[in-house]
Design an enzyme around this catalytic site. Sequence first.
Site, PDB file in Angstrom:
ATOM      1  N   ASN A  81       0.700  -1.039   0.186  1.00 23.13           N
ATOM      2  CA  ASN A  81      -0.002   0.049  -0.125  1.00 23.13           C
ATOM      3  C   ASN A  81       0.887   1.280   0.004  1.00 23.13           C
ATOM      4  OD1 ASN A  81      -2.398   1.912   0.875  1.00 23.13           O
ATOM      5  ND2 ASN A  81      -1.155   1.962   2.664  1.00 23.13           N
ATOM      6  N   SER A 132      -2.790  -0.038  -6.651  1.00 23.18           N
ATOM      7  CA  SER A 132      -2.719   0.726  -7.750  1.00 23.18           C
ATOM      8  C   SER A 132      -3.538   2.148  -7.928  1.00 23.18           C
ATOM      9  CB  SER A 132      -2.802   0.103  -9.227  1.00 23.18           C
ATOM     10  OG  SER A 132      -2.468   0.753 -10.272  1.00 23.18           O
ATOM     11  N   TYR A 146       3.317   9.721 -11.785  1.00 26.71           N
ATOM     12  CA  TYR A 146       2.572   9.098 -10.986  1.00 26.71           C
ATOM     13  C   TYR A 146       1.972   8.013 -11.826  1.00 26.71           C
ATOM     14  CZ  TYR A 146      -0.971   7.314  -7.721  1.00 26.71           C
ATOM     15  OH  TYR A 146      -1.882   6.473  -7.097  1.00 26.71           O
ATOM     16  N   LYS A 150       2.477   3.906 -11.853  1.00 26.47           N
ATOM     17  CA  LYS A 150       1.458   2.741 -11.586  1.00 26.47           C
ATOM     18  C   LYS A 150       1.175   1.989 -12.704  1.00 26.47           C
ATOM     19  CE  LYS A 150       0.207   3.789  -7.212  1.00 26.47           C
ATOM     20  NZ  LYS A 150       0.539   3.031  -6.152  1.00 26.47           N
TER      21      LYS A 150
END
Length: 276
Positions: A81, A132, A146, A150
């Site tokens: 996480n 994700s 970012y 991901k």
Amino acid sequence: MNKTVLISGTSSGFGAATANYFAAKGWNVIATMRDTSKTESLDRSENIFVTKLDVQDRTSIDAAIAAGINRFGSIDVVVNNAGYGQFGVFETVSRETIQKQFDVNVFGAMDVTRAILPHFRAKRSGIIINISSGAGAIGFPMASIYSSSKFALEGWTEGIRYELASLGISAKIIEPGGALQTDFMNRVGGESAGLQLINDYVPFLEQIGKAYTRMRNAVDADAIERVVLSIYEAATDGTDRLRYFPTSDIQALLNARRNTSEEEYQAFTDKFFAAE
């Protein structure tokens, strides 16, 4: 015997809420974080064990796994996480800042997974759940760094899923869109502060600011709860399902990405991110 989950990044947001939910369901929880003094969001529960884990420090990863196994005897599920979002126009983001984004969001999850796999292989069981984002399926403006981290996380997860399945180990992805409602967005602001402003981009920034305001207003009121329930489902449903979509705020974007032609998708997103 109660099952055990190790969760990274549990000082706040999805991580803390997930730790509390699993504990309430009778699970043993290894709640890990960089700073173990930041436990205000965690319930005081005997089956929550707090220990240090910095995903950029492999020694701390090994130590956290060893401490968790010593405390509870075994680990059944790992939830990767820990992460943050680097926002900003690409041209203004330094290479060092981009490297940090990938170190945390991609290489951190890889290092935690690599460290737990010998334990899972020995048991011939285990579940890796990677958190994700909808930005792992869609390239969001002002979030290219970012999004690319991901995208990498999702491609890697999908690849190792095949490698691990023969050993009884599952790899799964959660794609929330409701991160805008957690402390994640506060950190986004902090990570993006101090970037150089290039005046040529100002009209674009004004346009995209309006689009993000609309998106934020569309976030599910119960987004955190939905994400937590989705993580728990992934850990307990006994299926080989790869992706879980807990929130509805970006569902239209995800549907366009995966269920329409490239031309239709581009037209949809061009309109979606346009100023109104």
